[in-house]
Design a protein around this motif. Sequence first.
Motif, mmCIF file in Angstrom:
data_model
loop_
_atom_site.group_PDB
_atom_site.id
_atom_site.type_symbol
_atom_site.label_atom_id
_atom_site.label_comp_id
_atom_site.label_asym_id
_atom_site.label_seq_id
_atom_site.Cartn_x
_atom_site.Cartn_y
_atom_site.Cartn_z
ATOM 1 N N ARG A 19 0.844 -1.195 0.000
ATOM 2 C CA ARG A 19 0.000 0.000 0.000
ATOM 3 C C ARG A 19 0.880 1.246 0.000
ATOM 4 O O ARG A 19 1.817 1.350 0.796
ATOM 5 C CB ARG A 19 -0.936 0.008 1.214
ATOM 6 C CG ARG A 19 -2.034 -1.055 1.123
ATOM 7 C CD ARG A 19 -2.931 -1.029 2.330
ATOM 8 N NE ARG A 19 -2.250 -1.544 3.512
ATOM 9 C CZ ARG A 19 -2.202 -2.832 3.860
ATOM 10 N NH1 ARG A 19 -2.775 -3.738 3.093
ATOM 11 N NH2 ARG A 19 -1.580 -3.211 4.957
ATOM 12 N N ARG A 133 -11.077 5.829 7.300
ATOM 13 C CA ARG A 133 -10.337 4.591 7.068
ATOM 14 C C ARG A 133 -11.213 3.569 6.346
ATOM 15 O O ARG A 133 -10.777 2.928 5.368
ATOM 16 C CB ARG A 133 -9.856 4.014 8.396
ATOM 17 C CG ARG A 133 -9.141 2.670 8.231
ATOM 18 C CD ARG A 133 -8.884 1.978 9.541
ATOM 19 N NE ARG A 133 -7.919 2.692 10.365
ATOM 20 C CZ ARG A 133 -8.207 3.314 11.499
ATOM 21 N NH1 ARG A 133 -9.461 3.320 11.944
ATOM 22 N NH2 ARG A 133 -7.267 3.917 12.187
ATOM 23 N N ASN A 134 -12.452 3.412 6.789
ATOM 24 C CA ASN A 134 -13.349 2.416 6.197
ATOM 25 C C ASN A 134 -13.692 2.760 4.754
ATOM 26 O O ASN A 134 -13.784 1.865 3.893
ATOM 27 C CB ASN A 134 -14.626 2.308 7.028
ATOM 28 C CG ASN A 134 -14.376 1.717 8.405
ATOM 29 O OD1 ASN A 134 -13.373 1.040 8.628
ATOM 30 N ND2 ASN A 134 -15.272 1.968 9.343
ATOM 31 N N ALA A 137 -10.607 2.006 2.630
ATOM 32 C CA ALA A 137 -10.425 0.556 2.537
ATOM 33 C C ALA A 137 -11.439 -0.059 1.572
ATOM 34 O O ALA A 137 -11.096 -0.937 0.766
ATOM 35 C CB ALA A 137 -10.545 -0.075 3.915
ATOM 36 N N CYS A 138 -12.687 0.401 1.643
ATOM 37 C CA CYS A 138 -13.730 -0.139 0.767
ATOM 38 C C CYS A 138 -13.437 0.189 -0.697
ATOM 39 O O CYS A 138 -13.561 -0.669 -1.575
ATOM 40 C CB CYS A 138 -15.087 0.416 1.179
ATOM 41 S SG CYS A 138 -16.483 -0.308 0.272
ATOM 42 N N LEU A 140 -10.511 0.780 -2.061
ATOM 43 C CA LEU A 140 -9.366 -0.010 -2.508
ATOM 44 C C LEU A 140 -9.765 -1.469 -2.735
ATOM 45 O O LEU A 140 -9.316 -2.093 -3.705
ATOM 46 C CB LEU A 140 -8.237 0.085 -1.484
ATOM 47 C CG LEU A 140 -7.582 1.473 -1.362
ATOM 48 C CD1 LEU A 140 -6.595 1.483 -0.197
ATOM 49 C CD2 LEU A 140 -6.888 1.868 -2.658
ATOM 50 N N ASP A 141 -10.589 -2.015 -1.862
ATOM 51 C CA ASP A 141 -11.046 -3.397 -2.023
ATOM 52 C C ASP A 141 -11.838 -3.579 -3.319
ATOM 53 O O ASP A 141 -11.840 -4.669 -3.909
ATOM 54 C CB ASP A 141 -11.910 -3.809 -0.831
ATOM 55 C CG ASP A 141 -11.098 -4.053 0.430
ATOM 56 O OD1 ASP A 141 -9.855 -4.165 0.330
ATOM 57 O OD2 ASP A 141 -11.704 -4.109 1.523
ATOM 58 N N LEU A 175 -4.224 3.464 6.226
ATOM 59 C CA LEU A 175 -4.419 2.337 5.309
ATOM 60 C C LEU A 175 -4.136 0.971 5.936
ATOM 61 O O LEU A 175 -4.954 0.052 5.712
ATOM 62 C CB LEU A 175 -3.575 2.554 4.053
ATOM 63 C CG LEU A 175 -3.868 3.844 3.261
ATOM 64 C CD1 LEU A 175 -3.023 3.914 2.009
ATOM 65 C CD2 LEU A 175 -5.343 3.975 2.937
#
Length: 277
Positions: A19, A133-134, A137-138, A140-141, A175
């Motif tokens: 990352r 953060r969430n 993260a979502c 990127l996922d 991250l």
Amino acid sequence: MKTPATASRFEHALGRARRLVIKIGSNQLTDPETGRARDSVFEAIAEDIAALRETGKAVVLVSSGAVALGRLRLGLPLSRTLSLPEKQAAAAVGQILLTEAWSRAFARSGVLTAQTLLSPGDTETGQRRDNARNTLACLLDMGVLPIVNENDTVATEELRYGDNDRLAARIAPLLPACGLVLLSDVDGLYSADPVLDPDAQPIDQIEDVFALDPALAGGPRAGSPGTGGMASKIAAARLAAAHACWTVIARASDRPLRAGSAARLTFIGARQNEIAS
């Protein structure tokens, strides 16, 4: 040209990183004399980031440029300092233009982008920090590239990051990332401003950024659309190093992220070893 030792260290750290946070400033994305977007720079950076993503790396891009693009569209003179309301208005108009420019550039590689505007409380405090953060993260996922900028439409001098170097450093531990790349108009850190001092010596590697004198480089140059400067990059590297994240300072036009690049840069080690993250 970077030294073999610096090149090897950067290539090794970049190869292990999962990352990354990459930041690019207004000076690189817009022409300081005209305020117009440099489309070739958008396209080159997008191409290099897309190539990194193809190797499995998750990347968050922190991009300046909204105020610079907005003031041009609004016809606000480049020759004077904007008032706070004018700056906020320019940011509101320019953020759309900035997002569109990145969307066009990344579309060439089939990369979907998303706009994320943050204020200091979004990376510093409890629930808002978790929400930021969430969201990242979502995205990127889902294979989306987040493009982050400070929310200048509501920012004031008292309530702001100050510059996107520090914003990028604040995002890294969210991250979490183990690498922070600050793309500048200077090819790394020097013992003094090389524009003002012809005897300034390049600094290729720094092991302990906390022992470095932040006064060795000043703020942004007069007439520049940027708000950072080398001192802000040192401050950002300190924030990153405190979270085991290495930092690279390099010139955007040298394309240091391109495979096999021989660009000179400064590599600043993390407080811990450069571990994959």
